[in-house]
Write a protein that holds these residues in place. Structure first.
Motif, PDB file in Angstrom:
ATOM      1  N   ASP A 208      18.305  -6.653 -13.777  1.00 23.15           N
ATOM      2  CA  ASP A 208      18.145  -7.686 -14.691  1.00 23.15           C
ATOM      3  C   ASP A 208      16.879  -7.531 -15.718  1.00 23.15           C
ATOM      4  N   ASP A 209      16.634  -6.060 -15.644  1.00 23.30           N
ATOM      5  CA  ASP A 209      15.526  -5.568 -16.703  1.00 23.30           C
ATOM      6  C   ASP A 209      14.281  -6.392 -16.519  1.00 23.30           C
ATOM      7  N   PRO A 210      13.690  -6.426 -15.370  1.00 26.33           N
ATOM      8  CA  PRO A 210      12.465  -7.171 -15.326  1.00 26.33           C
ATOM      9  C   PRO A 210      11.290  -6.427 -15.950  1.00 26.33           C
ATOM     10  N   ARG A 211      10.209  -7.409 -16.036  1.00 28.02           N
ATOM     11  CA  ARG A 211       9.006  -6.790 -16.579  1.00 28.02           C
ATOM     12  C   ARG A 211       8.123  -6.377 -15.440  1.00 28.02           C
ATOM     13  N   LEU A 212       8.136  -7.179 -14.379  1.00 24.94           N
ATOM     14  CA  LEU A 212       7.251  -6.990 -13.170  1.00 24.94           C
ATOM     15  C   LEU A 212       8.230  -6.668 -11.804  1.00 24.94           C
ATOM     16  N   ILE A 213       7.809  -5.517 -11.116  1.00 25.90           N
ATOM     17  CA  ILE A 213       8.353  -5.409  -9.915  1.00 25.90           C
ATOM     18  C   ILE A 213       7.511  -5.502  -8.849  1.00 25.90           C
ATOM     19  N   ILE A 214       7.674  -6.502  -7.702  1.00 29.47           N
ATOM     20  CA  ILE A 214       6.780  -6.443  -6.563  1.00 29.47           C
ATOM     21  C   ILE A 214       7.582  -5.622  -5.479  1.00 29.47           C
ATOM     22  N   ALA A 215       6.982  -4.435  -5.096  1.00 24.71           N
ATOM     23  CA  ALA A 215       7.514  -3.630  -4.114  1.00 24.71           C
ATOM     24  C   ALA A 215       7.010  -3.751  -2.770  1.00 24.71           C
ATOM     25  N   ASP A 216       7.381  -4.398  -1.815  1.00 25.09           N
ATOM     26  CA  ASP A 216       6.803  -4.781  -0.370  1.00 25.09           C
ATOM     27  C   ASP A 216       7.186  -3.545   0.577  1.00 25.09           C
ATOM     28  N   GLU A 217       6.277  -2.720   0.624  1.00 21.75           N
ATOM     29  CA  GLU A 217       6.473  -1.572   1.831  1.00 21.75           C
ATOM     30  C   GLU A 217       7.791  -0.910   1.353  1.00 21.75           C
ATOM     31  N   PRO A 218       7.856  -0.383   0.542  1.00 20.78           N
ATOM     32  CA  PRO A 218       9.150   0.301  -0.109  1.00 20.78           C
ATOM     33  C   PRO A 218       9.463   1.663   0.811  1.00 20.78           C
ATOM     34  N   THR A 219       8.485   2.288   1.630  1.00 15.27           N
ATOM     35  CA  THR A 219       8.778   3.676   1.950  1.00 15.27           C
ATOM     36  C   THR A 219       8.777   3.758   3.461  1.00 15.27           C
ATOM     37  N   PRO A 220       8.773   2.510   4.239  1.00 11.74           N
ATOM     38  CA  PRO A 220       8.707   2.881   5.573  1.00 11.74           C
ATOM     39  C   PRO A 220       9.868   3.516   6.391  1.00 11.74           C
ATOM     40  N   GLY A 221       9.681   4.516   7.186  1.00 11.37           N
ATOM     41  CA  GLY A 221      10.687   5.401   7.895  1.00 11.37           C
ATOM     42  C   GLY A 221      11.176   6.762   6.878  1.00 11.37           C
ATOM     43  N   LEU A 222      10.546   6.734   5.682  1.00 10.74           N
ATOM     44  CA  LEU A 222      10.987   8.077   4.909  1.00 10.74           C
ATOM     45  C   LEU A 222       9.740   9.009   5.102  1.00 10.74           C
ATOM     46  N   LEU A 245       3.549  -4.019  -8.795  1.00  9.89           N
ATOM     47  CA  LEU A 245       2.769  -4.375  -7.528  1.00  9.89           C
ATOM     48  C   LEU A 245       3.147  -3.848  -6.275  1.00  9.89           C
ATOM     49  N   LEU A 246       2.687  -2.563  -5.847  1.00  9.18           N
ATOM     50  CA  LEU A 246       3.122  -1.677  -4.748  1.00  9.18           C
ATOM     51  C   LEU A 246       2.436  -2.210  -3.332  1.00  9.18           C
ATOM     52  N   ILE A 247       3.213  -2.857  -2.668  1.00  8.63           N
ATOM     53  CA  ILE A 247       2.444  -3.572  -1.294  1.00  8.63           C
ATOM     54  C   ILE A 247       2.722  -2.437  -0.380  1.00  8.63           C
ATOM     55  N   THR A 248       1.496  -1.881   0.246  1.00  4.05           N
ATOM     56  CA  THR A 248       1.678  -0.632   1.089  1.00  4.05           C
ATOM     57  C   THR A 248       0.311  -0.947   2.154  1.00  4.05           C
ATOM     58  N   HIS A 249       0.730  -0.070   3.402  1.00  2.00           N
ATOM     59  CA  HIS A 249      -0.534   0.108   4.236  1.00  2.00           C
ATOM     60  C   HIS A 249      -0.944   1.643   4.204  1.00  2.00           C
ATOM     61  N   ASP A 250      -0.229   2.360   3.240  1.00  2.00           N
ATOM     62  CA  ASP A 250      -0.523   3.727   3.086  1.00  2.00           C
ATOM     63  C   ASP A 250      -1.505   4.243   2.061  1.00  2.00           C
ATOM     64  N   ILE A 251      -2.883   4.384   2.312  1.00  2.00           N
ATOM     65  CA  ILE A 251      -3.761   4.234   1.136  1.00  2.00           C
ATOM     66  C   ILE A 251      -3.566   5.676   0.707  1.00  2.00           C
ATOM     67  N   GLU A 252      -2.999   6.752   1.445  1.00  2.00           N
ATOM     68  CA  GLU A 252      -2.829   8.079   0.829  1.00  2.00           C
ATOM     69  C   GLU A 252      -1.761   7.937  -0.227  1.00  2.00           C
ATOM     70  N   LEU A 253      -0.705   7.251   0.239  1.00  2.00           N
ATOM     71  CA  LEU A 253       0.297   7.412  -0.803  1.00  2.00           C
ATOM     72  C   LEU A 253      -0.015   6.310  -2.092  1.00  2.00           C
ATOM     73  N   ALA A 254      -0.591   5.340  -1.700  1.00  2.00           N
ATOM     74  CA  ALA A 254      -1.275   4.713  -2.953  1.00  2.00           C
ATOM     75  C   ALA A 254      -1.991   5.402  -3.886  1.00  2.00           C
ATOM     76  N   LEU A 255      -2.922   6.516  -3.373  1.00  2.00           N
ATOM     77  CA  LEU A 255      -3.739   7.058  -4.138  1.00  2.00           C
ATOM     78  C   LEU A 255      -3.085   8.198  -5.097  1.00  2.00           C
ATOM     79  N   ARG A 256      -1.607   8.507  -4.482  1.00  2.00           N
ATOM     80  CA  ARG A 256      -0.957   9.593  -5.237  1.00  2.00           C
ATOM     81  C   ARG A 256      -0.248   9.060  -6.450  1.00  2.00           C
TER      82      ARG A 256
END
Length: 312
Positions: A208-222, A245-256
């Motif tokens: 739907d062509d959003p202007r904002l995406i909230i991604a809640d822990e999009p990488t667990p298990g990968l 808005l990327l929601i994550t517990h992985d600060i290393e991934l966030a900093l990348r």
């Protein structure tokens, strides 16, 4: 409801304001943020857990309190916090997914407009999209193509069929853009890998062509390669002018991948700053942020007393 644009006043993009500092690419078109959350608190009304059945009174169990957060156009803001700390409660509150016993206060602005419950509902799928945490959100009995296209729209069967056909070209364009073959359209979730399923969740949000995406822990298990690929997809969306808005517990991934990081601790954001600030603990303001810096592997997992003293 105030529908006038929220104006934060003229300021330089590099200035510290509204509880946060900026990345080099942070910008404020229209003198406001894409998303601005001010003094948000979320709690749940419940009966006293330790009282007897007949005498238990009601209390408010707080999860989020006095939280301030901003996302700029064209950037990824990573909200970093421990698992189970209330990050998903925050994401649901922004999206308007409120439980009957949930109490929410504060102010949410989207692209300069102050939102109420009705306006949040209207924006879901029309400017504001969410990538949920679990691939179980996909229907195991429905082909992938139908899930990405979404529910048909219209009052009659003909109108609904026409709406599906109108949306099909965009779906196929997204499939090609994000590396999914045309055959995936007719496949079912159990036939796809974990990385492909994560990508399907993103495409559902992008339809739907959003202007904002909230991604809640999009990488667990990968594994790391797939996680970086998934985050790269969000990075591409931000580089095209959207906000993430990327929601994550992985600060290393966030900093990348993120432009800025918001540190979520004890139910609120204790610091919101550029990822460049994590080059040195001296560039961080809050003791918990400094403790996280010391806990990174490249810093030898320094046993900081700030982390141990602030654990719940």
């Amino acid at each position: 409801m105030n529908k006038e644009p929220l104006r934060h006043g003229p300021h330089h993009d590099s200035e510290f304001h509204h509880h946060h500092s900026h990345a080099a690419t942070s910008a404020h078109p229209g003198e406001h943020h894409l998303l601005a959350i001010e003094d948000l608190s979320v709690g749940f009304e419940m009966y006293e857990p330790d009282a007897s059945y007949f005498s238990a009174g009601k209390i408010i169990a707080p999860v989020v309190h006095d939280l301030n957060l901003s996302v700029h156009k064209g950037e990824v803001l990573a909200l970093v916090g421990a698992s189970g700390s209330g990050k998903t409660v925050l994401a649901d509150a922004i999206m308007g997914f409120w439980q009957p016993n949930e109490i929410v206060s504060g102010t949410i602005w989207f692209d300069g407009e102050r939102l109420d419950a009705g306006r949040i509902q209207a924006l879901r799928g029309n400017g504001l999209s969410m990538v949920p945490q679990s691939v179980s959100n996909l229907d195991p009995l429905m082909p992938i193509g139908r899930q990405v296209i979404g529910a048909p729209r219209g009052a009659t069967r003909r109108e609904r069929r026409a709406s599906l056909e109108e949306r099909r070209p965009r779906m196929r364009s997204l499939f090609a853009q994000y590396g999914l073959g045309a055959d995936v359209e007719c496949m079912y979730p159990h036939e796809l890998s974990g990385g492909m399923l994560r990508r399907v969740l993103l495409l559902c949000a992008l339809m739907d062509d959003p202007r904002l995406i909230i991604a809640d822990e999009p990488t667990p298990g990968l594994d790391l390669d797939l996680a970086l690929r998934a985050i790269g997809d969000l990075r591409r969306f931000a580089d095209a002018g959207g906000g993430v808005l990327l929601i994550t517990h992985d600060i290393e991934l966030a900093l990348r991948c993120a432009d800025r990081v918001a540190i979520f601790h004890a139910g609120t954001v204790v610091e919101e700053t550029s990822t460049a600030s994590f080059a040195s603990p001296d560039r961080l303001d809050h003791s918990f942020s400094k403790a996280l810096w010391h806990a990174l592997p490249e810093h030898d997992f320094f046993n900081s007393p700030d982390i141990s003293s602030k654990r719940r």
